[in-house]
Design a protein around this motif. Structure first.
Motif, PDB file in Angstrom:
ATOM      1  N   ARG A 102       0.812  -1.215   0.000  1.00  0.00           N
ATOM      2  CA  ARG A 102       0.000   0.000   0.000  1.00  0.00           C
ATOM      3  C   ARG A 102       0.849   1.269   0.000  1.00  0.00           C
ATOM      4  O   ARG A 102       0.431   2.304  -0.532  1.00  0.00           O
ATOM      5  N   SER A 118       1.017  -4.219 -11.627  1.00  0.00           N
ATOM      6  CA  SER A 118       0.549  -2.979 -10.999  1.00  0.00           C
ATOM      7  C   SER A 118       0.329  -3.198  -9.503  1.00  0.00           C
ATOM      8  O   SER A 118       0.135  -4.332  -9.050  1.00  0.00           O
ATOM      9  N   PRO A 119       0.346  -2.091  -8.719  1.00  0.00           N
ATOM     10  CA  PRO A 119       0.052  -2.213  -7.289  1.00  0.00           C
ATOM     11  C   PRO A 119      -1.337  -2.790  -7.025  1.00  0.00           C
ATOM     12  O   PRO A 119      -1.541  -3.492  -6.026  1.00  0.00           O
ATOM     13  N   GLU A 120      -2.284  -2.486  -7.916  1.00  0.00           N
ATOM     14  CA  GLU A 120      -3.643  -3.022  -7.737  1.00  0.00           C
ATOM     15  C   GLU A 120      -3.646  -4.542  -7.856  1.00  0.00           C
ATOM     16  O   GLU A 120      -4.298  -5.242  -7.065  1.00  0.00           O
ATOM     17  N   ARG A 121      -2.916  -5.051  -8.840  1.00  0.00           N
ATOM     18  CA  ARG A 121      -2.804  -6.500  -9.010  1.00  0.00           C
ATOM     19  C   ARG A 121      -2.054  -7.108  -7.825  1.00  0.00           C
ATOM     20  O   ARG A 121      -2.418  -8.185  -7.328  1.00  0.00           O
ATOM     21  N   LEU A 135      -2.051  -6.023  -4.805  1.00  0.00           N
ATOM     22  CA  LEU A 135      -2.955  -6.028  -3.651  1.00  0.00           C
ATOM     23  C   LEU A 135      -3.950  -7.176  -3.733  1.00  0.00           C
ATOM     24  O   LEU A 135      -4.283  -7.808  -2.713  1.00  0.00           O
ATOM     25  N   THR A 136      -4.417  -7.494  -4.940  1.00  0.00           N
ATOM     26  CA  THR A 136      -5.327  -8.631  -5.127  1.00  0.00           C
ATOM     27  C   THR A 136      -4.640  -9.937  -4.756  1.00  0.00           C
ATOM     28  O   THR A 136      -5.223 -10.798  -4.069  1.00  0.00           O
TER      29      THR A 136
END
Length: 200
Positions: A87, A152-155, A157-158
């Motif tokens: 994060r 990506s950071p979103e991936r 985080l998933t």
């Protein structure tokens, strides 16, 4: 003569009834004593078994249960650290570097501490926990590598949520193994009465 014979017969019947009453009272007393003795014996045996079970479970807690719990608990904090790393990272190269640091200095140290402890203990619970730990480590190492290589950071985080779910499942199963092992501990107390010709 007939009256005297009748009186004699009546006395004999009364004496027989008295003896019958006395015999019945004695039999009831003997039965009561036997029941009381049996109840006392069963109660003593049950109390002794409960005490010995408690002693054995306390020994299990001190020697195995509590040390394992103490080694399991840090995993929750380590998983949270992985989440914070993702994060607060500004880019994937930075996230990958921080993930590697947490993996090397915290996650690996946690794993080898628990691995070494379980390896030095015999028993069903140790083997079950060792198997759970090995499966968790293989799967978590794969996910951590996937997070570091995410696009990506979103991936990332998933994938982290999958890692956290994996860790929670491992901790839950490990705690259940300890509880079930502790509950299953049963000790057969030695006989209270030692008969001279009983088998050893």
């Amino acid at each position: 003569m007939h009256l005297q014979a009748g009186a004699s017969s009546s006395n004999t019947t009364e004496q027989f009834d008295i003896f019958s009453i006395l015999s019945s009272a004695e039999a009831i007393a003997v039965i009561a004593i036997l029941v009381s003795a049996y109840t006392w014996f069963r109660s003593r045996t049950l109390e002794e078994r409960i005490r010995m079970d408690d002693d054995e479970r306390t020994k299990f807690d001190v020697v195995f249960g509590s040390p394992v719990i103490a080694r399991l608990e840090p995993l929750e904090g380590i998983l949270n650290e992985f989440g914070r790393t993702i994060r607060k990272g500004s880019s994937m190269p930075e996230i990958a570097e921080m993930m590697s640091t947490v993996q090397k200095h915290e996650h690996s140290e946690w794993y080898f501490s628990l691995h070494s402890f379980l390896e030095n203990h015999n028993g069903t619970s140790s083997k079950l926990l060792f198997s759970e730990l090995s499966q968790y480590w293989d799967q978590s190492s794969f996910l951590i590598n996937e997070i570091s290589n995410a696009e990506s950071p979103e991936r990332a985080l998933t994938l982290f949520r999958q890692l956290q779910s994996l860790g929670d499942g491992f901790l839950g199963r490990s705690r259940n193994i300890l509880v079930e092992q502790r509950t299953s501990i049963r000790v057969t107390p030695p006989p209270i009465l030692h008969l001279p010709f009983s088998r050893k």
